[in-house]
Scaffold this motif. Structure first.
Motif, mmCIF file in Angstrom:
data_model
loop_
_atom_site.group_PDB
_atom_site.id
_atom_site.type_symbol
_atom_site.label_atom_id
_atom_site.label_comp_id
_atom_site.label_asym_id
_atom_site.label_seq_id
_atom_site.Cartn_x
_atom_site.Cartn_y
_atom_site.Cartn_z
ATOM 1 N N THR A 66 0.825 -1.206 0.000
ATOM 2 C CA THR A 66 0.000 0.000 0.000
ATOM 3 C C THR A 66 0.858 1.254 0.000
ATOM 4 O OG1 THR A 66 -1.725 -1.179 1.231
ATOM 5 C CG2 THR A 66 -1.860 1.218 1.213
ATOM 6 N N GLU A 70 1.010 4.014 -2.878
ATOM 7 C CA GLU A 70 0.777 5.442 -2.649
ATOM 8 C C GLU A 70 1.827 6.285 -3.368
ATOM 9 O OE1 GLU A 70 0.199 8.656 1.011
ATOM 10 O OE2 GLU A 70 0.608 6.558 1.443
ATOM 11 N N GLU A 176 -5.613 0.104 -4.856
ATOM 12 C CA GLU A 176 -5.498 0.625 -3.495
ATOM 13 C C GLU A 176 -6.710 0.202 -2.664
ATOM 14 O OE1 GLU A 176 -4.777 4.922 -1.310
ATOM 15 O OE2 GLU A 176 -6.309 4.734 -2.847
ATOM 16 N N TYR A 179 -6.291 -3.400 -1.740
ATOM 17 C CA TYR A 179 -5.331 -3.567 -0.642
ATOM 18 C C TYR A 179 -5.950 -3.142 0.688
ATOM 19 C CZ TYR A 179 -1.413 -4.401 -3.850
ATOM 20 O OH TYR A 179 -0.569 -4.925 -4.780
ATOM 21 N N GLN A 180 -6.713 -2.043 0.649
ATOM 22 C CA GLN A 180 -7.324 -1.556 1.888
ATOM 23 C C GLN A 180 -8.320 -2.580 2.422
ATOM 24 O OE1 GLN A 180 -8.866 2.389 1.541
ATOM 25 N NE2 GLN A 180 -9.386 2.569 3.687
ATOM 26 N N GLN A 183 -6.430 -5.298 4.026
ATOM 27 C CA GLN A 183 -5.967 -4.878 5.354
ATOM 28 C C GLN A 183 -7.078 -5.014 6.384
ATOM 29 O OE1 GLN A 183 -3.698 -1.247 5.969
ATOM 30 N NE2 GLN A 183 -3.151 -1.191 3.822
ATOM 31 N N THR A 342 -3.586 4.514 5.054
ATOM 32 C CA THR A 342 -4.144 4.932 3.767
ATOM 33 C C THR A 342 -4.637 6.370 3.739
ATOM 34 O OG1 THR A 342 -6.304 4.042 4.449
ATOM 35 C CG2 THR A 342 -4.859 2.590 3.177
#
Length: 377
Positions: A66, A70, A176, A179-180, A183, A342
């Motif tokens: 992540t 970014e 993203e 991935y979030q 998580q 994030t």
């Protein structure tokens, strides 16, 4: 004498009956069963801790991905900003060329007809001048067409590049979000696994307590049997012994203690004047639009806004991953940073922060998310 012998016989009989009536508190394998249960619980805890470590390793990997993503989003945002600037410049140059072409055409055809143009060519003088005039007229048209075509191609190339960059940005943002979500799922699984380890730890402690109690009980029972056997032998050997012994059984209460070893990290000092200045800078950008890779002056992404608020310069200080590594504060003050892996913002007090939320939104004030931590610059 005979009375004494009878009395001694009665005592011996009572002691013998007492030994015969001694209750059996547990089966011979009770201690082993308890120890096996304790060992089984320990094995379950070890397995759960191994799973927990594996999950934490997966979470660390996702967080690193992540953070890398970014950086890519910021870089792609900067490319899009540059493409927009290049497109604007190309369009302005194209418009200037078009206006210049219109002036030349107006000059050449100011009489309003093709005949007037031909007359200008035919009245140029000798044949050399006529040919030069005619050739110039044709070249002007050809030059204008080539210039307009060239600038149109440039504008189209830049537009295509911008579309490509924006598509790539969308793909990165989708990644993203993925991935979030990973998580969040891993955090939920880790939390459940931590609860399982905690429950197993409590069960192991309870099992250990029962094992110790069983050991104490068996030791106390063995001591009681030994004392009863001594009393019986003493009664049988001495008929004149009319006294008894009063035996008391003792127990032990073993309790395990623990220590809470905690290490405290000294928090950075706080300056109200500095904190208020940070808040004021963040507040001055409320209403500015979000844009990936932007660090001002008129557009920002979340870490770009935090970087400006902390330094007063339009230079990126770090990313959310950078801020996550700073020292946490337990008593956040205005001007501190609220951050997760994030997103980030500037804390202004009362559970509120100033932040650049996401694409299509403006810098605004909102509540601090529950998964955020507080750090100080």
């Amino acid at each position: 004498m005979r009375l004494k012998r009878v009395h001694s016989a009665i005592i011996a009989t009572v002691l013998t009956c007492s030994m015969a009536a001694t209750p059996v508190f547990a089966a011979p394998d009770t201690l082993k069963s308890l120890q096996d249960k304790q060992e089984d619980l320990q094995n379950q805890k070890d397995a759960a801790e191994d799973e927990l470590n594996s999950l934490q390793s997966q979470l660390d990997t996702i967080m690193q991905k992540t953070a890398d993503l970014e950086d890519q989003l910021i870089a792609k945002g900067e490319e899009i900003i540059q493409a927009k600037e290049d497109l604007k410049a190309a369009e302005e140059k194209r418009d200037e060329q078009y206006e210049a072409m219109k002036l030349r055409i107006k000059y050449m055809y100011e009489a309003g007809t093709g005949t007037a143009t031909m007359e200008k060519v035919m009245t140029s003088g000798d044949i050399s001048s006529i040919l030069t005039q005619a050739e110039y007229s044709q070249q002007v048209h050809e030059y204008d067409r080539n210039q307009l075509k060239e600038y149109a191609n440039t504008v189209q190339e830049i537009e295509d590049l911008q579309d490509k960059l924006e598509t790539e940005m969308t793909n990165l943002q989708d990644l993203e979000a993925e991935y979030q979500q990973q998580q969040e799922d891993l955090n939920a699984t880790i939390s459940t696994k931590q609860d399982q380890v905690s429950d197993l730890n409590s069960m192991i402690q309870e099992a250990a307590r029962k094992v110790q109690e069983e050991k104490d009980r068996q030791e106390a029972e063995a001591e009681r049997q030994r004392q009863l056997e001594e009393q019986q032998q003493q009664a049988a050997q001495s008929e004149n012994n009319s006294g008894g012994t009063t035996n008391t059984g003792g127990g032990s209460n073993n309790s395990g203690g623990g220590s809470d070893n905690s290490s405290s990290v000294s928090e950075p000092s706080y300056s109200p004047s500095t904190g208020n200045a940070v808040v004021d800078r963040a507040r001055s950008k409320i209403g500015c639009w979000y844009e990936w890779g932007a660090v001002g002056p008129n557009t920002f992404d979340c870490s770009g806004l935090v970087s400006y608020a902390l330094t007063g310069s339009y230079v990126r200080l770090g990313t959310t991953y950078t801020f996550m590594g700073w020292t946490r504060v337990s008593n956040p003050q205005p001007g501190d940073i609220c951050t997760s892996s994030t997103h980030c913002g500037i804390y202004i007090g009362n559970g509120q922060m100033i932040h650049a939320p996401h694409t299509g939104a403006q810098v605004t004030t909102g509540p601090v998310a529950s998964n955020m931590i507080y750090v100080r610059y």
